[in-house]
Design a protein around this motif. Structure first.
Motif, PDB file in Angstrom:
ATOM      1  N   GLN A 289      11.565  98.902 154.213  1.00 44.26           N
ATOM      2  CA  GLN A 289      11.392 100.313 154.546  1.00 44.26           C
ATOM      3  C   GLN A 289      10.012 100.602 155.139  1.00 44.26           C
ATOM      4  N   ILE A 290       8.968  99.979 154.598  1.00 43.37           N
ATOM      5  CA  ILE A 290       7.636 100.272 155.133  1.00 43.37           C
ATOM      6  C   ILE A 290       7.426  99.580 156.480  1.00 43.37           C
ATOM      7  N   LEU A 291       8.086  98.465 156.713  1.00 45.74           N
ATOM      8  CA  LEU A 291       8.051  97.863 158.048  1.00 45.74           C
ATOM      9  C   LEU A 291       8.660  98.827 159.068  1.00 45.74           C
ATOM     10  N   ALA A 292       9.813  99.406 158.714  1.00 49.44           N
ATOM     11  CA  ALA A 292      10.470 100.356 159.615  1.00 49.44           C
ATOM     12  C   ALA A 292       9.610 101.590 159.838  1.00 49.44           C
ATOM     13  N   SER A 293       9.016 102.074 158.770  1.00 44.45           N
ATOM     14  CA  SER A 293       8.180 103.276 158.855  1.00 44.45           C
ATOM     15  C   SER A 293       6.955 103.032 159.729  1.00 44.45           C
ATOM     16  N   ALA A 294       6.330 101.871 159.573  1.00 39.87           N
ATOM     17  CA  ALA A 294       5.115 101.563 160.322  1.00 39.87           C
ATOM     18  C   ALA A 294       5.394 101.276 161.790  1.00 39.87           C
ATOM     19  N   LEU A 295       6.492 100.585 162.075  1.00 41.99           N
ATOM     20  CA  LEU A 295       6.753 100.113 163.434  1.00 41.99           C
ATOM     21  C   LEU A 295       7.685 101.012 164.239  1.00 41.99           C
ATOM     22  N   CYS A 296       8.471 101.838 163.549  1.00 39.71           N
ATOM     23  CA  CYS A 296       9.459 102.662 164.252  1.00 39.71           C
ATOM     24  C   CYS A 296       9.321 104.153 163.963  1.00 39.71           C
ATOM     25  N   GLY A 297       8.415 104.541 163.056  1.00 38.10           N
ATOM     26  CA  GLY A 297       8.209 105.953 162.758  1.00 38.10           C
ATOM     27  C   GLY A 297       8.529 106.291 161.320  1.00 38.10           C
ATOM     28  N   ARG A 298       7.732 107.171 160.749  1.00 38.22           N
ATOM     29  CA  ARG A 298       7.896 107.500 159.331  1.00 38.22           C
ATOM     30  C   ARG A 298       9.197 108.239 159.044  1.00 38.22           C
ATOM     31  N   ASP A 299       9.821 108.809 160.063  1.00 37.76           N
ATOM     32  CA  ASP A 299      11.092 109.490 159.857  1.00 37.76           C
ATOM     33  C   ASP A 299      12.256 108.518 159.756  1.00 37.76           C
ATOM     34  N   GLN A 300      12.007 107.214 159.869  1.00 39.68           N
ATOM     35  CA  GLN A 300      13.081 106.230 159.833  1.00 39.68           C
ATOM     36  C   GLN A 300      13.540 105.905 158.415  1.00 39.68           C
ATOM     37  N   VAL A 301      12.796 106.353 157.413  1.00 40.85           N
ATOM     38  CA  VAL A 301      13.163 106.099 156.018  1.00 40.85           C
ATOM     39  C   VAL A 301      13.494 107.431 155.356  1.00 40.85           C
ATOM     40  N   PHE A 302      14.621 107.466 154.666  1.00 42.73           N
ATOM     41  CA  PHE A 302      15.046 108.713 154.038  1.00 42.73           C
ATOM     42  C   PHE A 302      15.652 108.443 152.664  1.00 42.73           C
ATOM     43  N   ARG A 303      15.716 109.486 151.854  1.00 42.54           N
ATOM     44  CA  ARG A 303      16.290 109.409 150.511  1.00 42.54           C
ATOM     45  C   ARG A 303      17.794 109.635 150.602  1.00 42.54           C
ATOM     46  N   ARG A 304      18.561 108.678 150.095  1.00 42.41           N
ATOM     47  CA  ARG A 304      20.016 108.801 150.095  1.00 42.41           C
ATOM     48  C   ARG A 304      20.476 109.874 149.089  1.00 42.41           C
ATOM     49  N   PRO A 305      21.666 110.465 149.289  1.00 44.60           N
ATOM     50  CA  PRO A 305      22.165 111.432 148.311  1.00 44.60           C
ATOM     51  C   PRO A 305      22.590 110.778 147.002  1.00 44.60           C
ATOM     52  N   TYR A 306      22.824 109.466 147.028  1.00 46.63           N
ATOM     53  CA  TYR A 306      23.172 108.729 145.806  1.00 46.63           C
ATOM     54  C   TYR A 306      22.784 107.271 146.013  1.00 46.63           C
ATOM     55  N   CYS A 307      22.675 106.542 144.921  1.00 45.06           N
ATOM     56  CA  CYS A 307      22.247 105.153 144.964  1.00 45.06           C
ATOM     57  C   CYS A 307      23.399 104.229 145.363  1.00 45.06           C
ATOM     58  N   GLU A 308      23.089 103.227 146.155  1.00 46.11           N
ATOM     59  CA  GLU A 308      24.037 102.142 146.422  1.00 46.11           C
ATOM     60  C   GLU A 308      23.613 100.964 145.564  1.00 46.11           C
ATOM     61  N   ILE A 309      24.482 100.570 144.626  1.00 46.72           N
ATOM     62  CA  ILE A 309      24.144  99.476 143.716  1.00 46.72           C
ATOM     63  C   ILE A 309      25.399  98.668 143.406  1.00 46.72           C
ATOM     64  N   ALA A 310      25.406  97.400 143.810  1.00 51.84           N
ATOM     65  CA  ALA A 310      26.574  96.537 143.611  1.00 51.84           C
ATOM     66  C   ALA A 310      26.334  95.197 144.289  1.00 51.84           C
ATOM     67  N   TYR A 311      27.124  94.197 143.886  1.00 51.82           N
ATOM     68  CA  TYR A 311      27.257  92.995 144.701  1.00 51.82           C
ATOM     69  C   TYR A 311      28.184  93.345 145.858  1.00 51.82           C
ATOM     70  N   LYS A 312      27.769  93.032 147.081  1.00 50.45           N
ATOM     71  CA  LYS A 312      28.579  93.403 148.229  1.00 50.45           C
ATOM     72  C   LYS A 312      28.630  92.278 149.259  1.00 50.45           C
ATOM     73  N   ASP A 313      29.740  92.237 149.990  1.00 50.75           N
ATOM     74  CA  ASP A 313      29.864  91.370 151.153  1.00 50.75           C
ATOM     75  C   ASP A 313      29.409  92.180 152.357  1.00 50.75           C
ATOM     76  N   LEU A 314      28.255  91.840 152.883  1.00 52.75           N
ATOM     77  CA  LEU A 314      27.712  92.563 154.023  1.00 52.75           C
ATOM     78  C   LEU A 314      28.355  92.055 155.314  1.00 52.75           C
ATOM     79  N   GLU A 315      28.682  92.974 156.182  1.00 48.34           N
ATOM     80  CA  GLU A 315      29.228  92.604 157.480  1.00 48.34           C
ATOM     81  C   GLU A 315      28.079  92.171 158.386  1.00 48.34           C
ATOM     82  N   VAL A 316      28.174  90.960 158.886  1.00 47.22           N
ATOM     83  CA  VAL A 316      27.126  90.396 159.731  1.00 47.22           C
ATOM     84  C   VAL A 316      27.440  90.709 161.188  1.00 47.22           C
TER      85      VAL A 316
END
Length: 235
Positions: free
Chosen positions: A95-122
Motif C-alpha cells: 500500500q505504501i509503495l502504491a501511495s508513494a509512486l502512484c498517489g496517496r489517493d490510491q489506498v483506501f479503507r474497504r467497507p469490510y475486511c477480506e480475510i480467507a485463504y483464496k485462489d487468486l486469479e493470475v
C-alpha cells in the motif's frame, strides 16, 4: 554477477521489528546481507547508498495516515525508485509503495475486511513478470486486509486478483517495485502462532480462526515471489 555483499534494506513497519514470519532472517538464509531498520520506531538509514534491494513489511497503520514515519517512508520509496533499487512490499508495504509512486489517493479503507485463504486469479502479465513467472492460472494465498490499493492507475500492472479485490498483486510500470496484498510469507510452521497471536483481531474482522488453523495450509507456490525477489536483488 556474484551475489557476495548484496545488501537488502529491511524496513520493519510493525509494532515489533521482527514479525512472526522472520523474513529478515530468511532473507539472510537466502544469501543476502540484511540491514534492519525499525521504520515504525523512526529508524531509517541516513542514505540508500550501497543497497541492492528494499523490503517493506506490514503495519497496523494505513499508508494514508499523517504519521512522521509514513511521510519519511514515502520519501525513501521515491528516492529508491529514482535510483532503480528493486522494492518488494507486503500488505502495508504494498500500500505504501502504491501511495508513494502512484498517489496517496490510491489506498483506501474497504467497507469490510477480506480475510480467507483464496485462489487468486493470475493475469496474463504475470507469465512474463520477474517475480511471478512461476505462477499458473491461479495462486493460493491467505489474504487479510481492511485497506486496499486501487487497480486502475496507468502505472500499475496487475498480476493477480481475488473475487473481492482486483489488485492483490501488482508491479509498477517503470519502477522496479512490486506489491503483494496477501501473506505469502507465513510458513506452515508459523501458521499456528500467527493465527493464535492475531485471533482477536481476525475474529473481529470476520475470520474463522479455528477453520484457518484446521486447514494448516502452506501455499508454497505463492512463496516463489519472495525467492524470485532475492534472485533479483542478487544480480
Amino acid at each position: 554477477m556474484s551475489s557476495k555483499g548484496k545488501r537488502l534494506l529491511y524496513l520493519g513497519n510493525g509494532r515489533k521489528l521482527q514479525s512472526v514470519a522472520k523474513l529478515d532472517d530468511r532473507f539472510e538464509g537466502w544469501g543476502l546481507a540484511v540491514d534492519r531498520h525499525w521504520a515504525y520506531g523512526g529508524q531509517f538509514p541516513d542514505s540508500l547508498d550501497g543497497y541492492d534491494g528494499i523490503f517493506l513489511s506490514g503495519s497496523p497503520h494505513g499508508a494514508y495516515e499523517d504519521i512522521p514515519f509514513i511521510h519519511r517512508e514515502h520519501d525513501l520509496i521515491r528516492d529508491a525508485a529514482a535510483r532503480d533499487i528493486p522494492m518488494l512490499g507486503i500488505c502495508f508495504g504494498s500500500q505504501i509503495l502504491a501511495s508513494a509512486l502512484c498517489g496517496r489517493d490510491q489506498v483506501f479503507r474497504r467497507p469490510y475486511c477480506e480475510i480467507a485463504y483464496k485462489d487468486l486469479e493470475v493475469t496474463p502479465h504475470a507469465a512474463t513478470d520477474t517475480l511471478t513467472r512461476d505462477w499458473g492460472a491461479s495462486v493460493r494465498m491467505f489474504v487479510w486486509h481492511n485497506d486496499e490499493v486501487r487497480h486502475d492507475h496507468p502505472d500499475m500492472v496487475i498480476l493477480a486478483a481475488s473475487d473481492e479485490c482486483p489488485n492483490q498483486v501488482w508491479r509498477h510500470r517503470t519502477a522496479r517495485a512490486w506489491g503483494v496484498q496477501g501473506h505469502p510469507e507465513i510458513t506452515a510452521a508459523q501458521v499456528p502462532l500467527w493465527f493464535t497471536e492475531n485471533r482477536a483481531r481476525m475474529e473481529q474482522d470476520g475470520g474463522d480462526v479455528d477453520a484457518f488453523l484446521a486447514a494448516e495450509e502452506d501455499t508454497p507456490e505463492s512463496k516463489s515471489v519472495l525467492t524470485r525477489f532475492v534472485e533479483l536483488v542478487k544480480g
